[in-house]
Design a protein around this motif. Structure first.
Motif, PDB file in Angstrom:
ATOM      1  N   ILE A 128     -17.258  13.276  -8.655  1.00  0.00           N
ATOM      2  CA  ILE A 128     -17.689  13.032  -7.275  1.00  0.00           C
ATOM      3  C   ILE A 128     -16.692  12.127  -6.569  1.00  0.00           C
ATOM      4  N   ASN A 129     -16.308  11.040  -7.214  1.00  0.00           N
ATOM      5  CA  ASN A 129     -15.390  10.088  -6.590  1.00  0.00           C
ATOM      6  C   ASN A 129     -13.997  10.655  -6.351  1.00  0.00           C
ATOM      7  N   ASN A 130     -13.534  11.527  -7.223  1.00  0.00           N
ATOM      8  CA  ASN A 130     -12.145  11.972  -7.162  1.00  0.00           C
ATOM      9  C   ASN A 130     -11.935  13.404  -6.676  1.00  0.00           C
ATOM     10  N   PRO A 171     -15.578  13.722  -2.756  1.00  0.00           N
ATOM     11  CA  PRO A 171     -16.041  12.492  -2.093  1.00  0.00           C
ATOM     12  C   PRO A 171     -16.814  12.728  -0.799  1.00  0.00           C
ATOM     13  N   ASP A 172     -16.626  13.868  -0.170  1.00  0.00           N
ATOM     14  CA  ASP A 172     -17.287  14.129   1.110  1.00  0.00           C
ATOM     15  C   ASP A 172     -18.534  14.992   0.972  1.00  0.00           C
ATOM     16  N   THR A 173     -18.933  15.261  -0.265  1.00  0.00           N
ATOM     17  CA  THR A 173     -20.109  16.095  -0.507  1.00  0.00           C
ATOM     18  C   THR A 173     -21.253  15.207  -0.979  1.00  0.00           C
ATOM     19  N   LYS A 208      -9.640   7.246  -7.602  1.00  0.00           N
ATOM     20  CA  LYS A 208      -8.231   6.972  -7.875  1.00  0.00           C
ATOM     21  C   LYS A 208      -7.453   7.059  -6.571  1.00  0.00           C
ATOM     22  N   PRO A 209      -6.484   6.143  -6.346  1.00  0.00           N
ATOM     23  CA  PRO A 209      -5.656   6.242  -5.137  1.00  0.00           C
ATOM     24  C   PRO A 209      -4.768   7.494  -5.221  1.00  0.00           C
TER      25      PRO A 209
END
Length: 127
Positions: A65-67, A70-72, A125-126
């Motif tokens: 989800i984070n990587n 992220p927009d869902t 992660k950047p």
């Protein structure tokens, strides 16, 4: 919505995995199993409407989800469905390290190192 005998929800699961937590629902048709080759594919199938539910390890889900998504917005079940033990297997040549490794893991749990490490590795992660 609760799972009922007439609900026929589709669930994206990993190919070849056995899910004892859902064996009854899968066998009686409450859940219709759709297999995927990875957790990433499970989320893609969910996002694209190919299944109603996905089931996976919470840490893998957080990382994906984070990587990757992220927009869902995803909705999670707050009820623990199943527990899975993890096994760390050592080659016999490392047998002498087992006691030290066990002690290290117990201490890492006690002092919060494992929780901190999980939190660090699950964040976005950047690019």
């Amino acid at each position: 919505e609760e799972l009922t005998a007439n609900s026929n929800h589709s669930i994206c699961l990993r190919r070849y995995y056995k899910y004892t937590a859902f064996s009854q629902q899968l066998s009686d048709g409450q859940l219709i199993r759709l297999d995927s080759d990875s957790e990433f594919d499970q989320f893609n199938m969910l996002v694209n409407g190919r299944c109603d539910l996905v089931y996976m390890n919470e840490h893998v889900a957080n990382w994906l989800i984070n990587n990757h998504f992220p927009d869902t917005q995803f909705y999670r079940n707050s009820v623990e469905t199943d527990k899975a033990d993890l096994t760390l297997a050592l080659n016999p040549k490392w047998a002498a390290l087992k006691k030290r490794l066990d002690a290290y893991i117990r201490e890492a749990h006690r002092n919060g190192l494992i929780d901190r490490s999980l939190a660090r590795h699950m964040r976005k992660k950047p690019h």
